[in-house]
Design an enzyme around this catalytic site. Structure first.
Site, short mmCIF file in Angstrom:
data_model
loop_
_atom_site.label_atom_id
_atom_site.label_comp_id
_atom_site.label_asym_id
_atom_site.label_seq_id
_atom_site.Cartn_x
_atom_site.Cartn_y
_atom_site.Cartn_z
CE LYS B 76 -1.29 0.75 -1.29
NZ LYS B 76 -2.06 1.06 -2.51
CB SER B 151 -4.35 4.11 -1.51
OG SER B 151 -3.93 3.09 -2.40
CB SER B 175 -3.77 3.75 -5.43
OG SER B 175 -4.98 4.15 -4.83
#
Lengths: 95, 485
Positions: B76, B151, B175
């Site tokens: 990420k 997310s 997330s």
């Protein structure tokens, strides 16, 4: 309670975010619906509850007060949008 | 090397160790997949040259004693990577190249892995659909009109589409678990303090926690073992002995007590979620676990609490973006204050600005007691609910999300309906507990649904074991048509 446009402009000033006049109405609407949702908490009586300030059952560690790095000025300045050799550069503050 | 990329991380590790495939061939296979999957928009940055070089280095001098020997990994874009651009999905960090490596990614590299690229995410991890990213929304490989969750949406999409053998995300309110649930993959939010927060772009410091996203529970235990560590540089890092989660993985869960909380239901929840929950209960019961009805009475107050605590911490954390030391700077404005205001207005997206304003307001003079202090008190009640339940049970089983993946654009005009997506995941963050989302079935449209196992603090091994046993008996398999290539 509800937030009016003036209040939102004031909070935006505190947060150092300029708000586009054209967007203030929709922002006011969104924030009010969020606060309406948040204010469900008022249903709960919490007079006798201690606030939770740390999720860990331990106090924060403190380190020894000694220098552990240094001489990395170039690394620190590397990502600055405006700099001279040794300093960050900002718009003029003092006349 | 046919189809090596649709195998699990542990299978790939076997192939590397037995020299059935070289690290270079493996890396090339992933690069090919990534180049064919541009439509998914899962990557913000790729580091192919660097990855190929690292793969060759590994092949020349293989060290097979490591947890992640010769494995390329995409992560990420919230983890700072030395000399590789790190954006947090934001325009304000669009040109930010860290001069340091986050502890979690450094741990992965020290265990033999190397970087393949940086994955798209909601801006500053604020979102549940990956639609708030400055770099555009990510597509769910399950369907071209679906969000991948958020997310960590780039992470879930890339993993499900075979663009990385495993990945890592961060979880502040769901997330990791929600995108895992939306893509039929496994996601773990560890206990607060198990993985270092150092070098992760901060959102809400008392809630943020990094964790693995993988295809199987075994993979998840390998990744957790590799990424977790005590870290002097994070003052909330827990100092404890490192555990061998993968070596200790067991599928015997006989006699374990599983709590079923009656509050994990919402109005208009699709029938399939209830059925899935029933199916999960039955699987665990058939394996010898004991189901116990429990109550977590303050569950419905978790989201409103979260939407005070998280924005308050975010408004403080994001004060650092001032256009002076790093990141974007606006050219407009006649003085320093105007420069700040324009920089932040142009640099942040709408959702981030909304949350900064909420946070600034709830912390502002005269409102602190009514909002922030109130939220901290309710947070105490939510934590106590869990503490009380864990005197009676070993773990708690709930659905991961109240729905399957929704359509792109479906919820962008109504922030509260977007927030409601995290209703089952947020309580865990407020209480600092570990929770594992497992793929468990499909809804009638054929979209994946997940179940969540919540554990006591630092009891990751137990929920991984339960997950491992569940996975073997659930029979879920992701069958994704590669429509994008």
């Amino acid at each position: 309670m509800s937030l009016d446009k003036e209040k939102i402009k004031h909070v935006a000033k505190l947060a150092r975010i300029s708000v586009d006049e054209a967007k203030v109405d929709s922002l006011t609407k969104d924030l009010n619906s969020i606060f309406k949702f948040i204010e469900q908490l008022n249903e709960l009586n919490t007079d006798k509850v201690e606030p939770l300030t740390s999720i860990l059952n331990q106090s924060l560690r403190s380190r020894k007060d000694e220098i552990s790095d240094g001489k990395i000025r170039e690394k620190i300045l590397k990502n600055s949008p405006k700099k001279n050799e040794e300093f960050f550069v900002v718009p003029k503050v003092v006349e | 090397m046919n189809n090596i990329t649709n195998q699990s991380l542990s299978e790939i590790l076997e192939s590397i160790k037995s020299k059935k495939i070289s690290s270079l061939e493996l890396t090339q296979a992933y690069i090919k997949n990534i180049e064919n999957a541009k439509k998914l928009n899962a990557f913000v940055t790729t580091t192919f040259d660097q990855a190929l070089e690292n793969a060759k280095k590994f092949d020349n001098k293989p060290n097979n004693e490591q947890l992640l020997s010769g494995i390329p990994l995409a992560v990420k874009d919230l983890f700072c990577t030395e000399n590789v651009k790190t954006t947090a999905g934001s325009n304000i960090l669009n040109n930010f190249v860290p001069s340091y490596e986050s502890t979690v990614t450094k741990n992965l590299w020290n265990n033999g892995a190397f970087l393949l690229g940086k994955l798209n995410c909601d801006e500053f991890a604020m979102g549940s659909s990956n639609e708030t990213s400055f770099f555009g929304n990510v597509i769910n490989p399950i369907g071209d009109h679906l969000v991948p969750g958020g997310s960590s949406g780039g992470s879930s999409s890339a993993l499900a589409a075979d663009l990385t053998p495993a990945t890592i995300g961060t979880d502040t309110g769901g997330s990791i678990r929600q995108p895992a649930s939306f893509t039929g993959t496994v996601g773990l939010k560890p206990t607060y303090g198990l993985c270092s927060r150092w070098g992760i772009v901060a959102f809400a410091s008392s809630l943020d926690q990094a964790g693995p996203m993988t295809k199987t529970v075994n993979d998840c235990s390998i990744m957790l073992e590799a990424m977790s560590s005590f870290d002097e540089k994070d003052s909330t890092s827990i100092n404890k002995k490192k555990e061998s989660y993968s070596k200790n993985l067991k599928d015997n869960i006989k006699g374990l007590k599983i709590g079923i909380p009656k509050e994990y239901r919402v109005d208009n929840m699709p029938k399939e979620i209830d059925e899935l929950w029933e199916k999960g209960k039955k699987i665990l019961k058939d394996l010898g676990a004991q189901l116990i009805d429990i109550s977590l009475p303050h569950t419905k107050y978790a989201l409103p609490t979260y939407y005070i605590v998280a924005p308050a911490e975010a408004s403080s954390n994001l004060a650092r973006y001032d256009g002076v030391r790093y990141g974007y700077r606006s050219q407009k404005g006649k003085d320093l204050i105007e420069m700040y205001e324009n920089t932040r207005s142009e640099g942040f997206g709408d959702e981030v600005k909304r949350r900064i304003l909420i946070g600034t307001y709830v912390l502002s003079s005269g409102y602190y007691d009514a909002y922030y202090l109130k939220a901290q008190k309710v947070r105490q009640l939510i934590k106590k609910d869990f503490d009380d339940s864990f005197t009676k049970v070993d773990a708690i089983l709930t659905p991961s999300t109240p729905s399957s993946a929704f359509k792109i654009g479906e919820k962008t005009n109504d922030p509260v309906s977007m927030y409601l997506n995290d209703i089952f995941t947020v309580p865990v963050n407020l209480a600092g507990l570990p929770a594992l989302s497992l793929p468990a079935g499909l809804d009638k449209q054929g979209y994946p649904l997940g179940l969540q196992l919540i554990g006591k603090a630092l009891d990751e091994q137990k929920i991984l074991n339960i997950g491992y046993a569940f996975e073997k008996n659930c029979g879920y398999k992701n069958e994704i048509k590669k429509w994008w290539s």
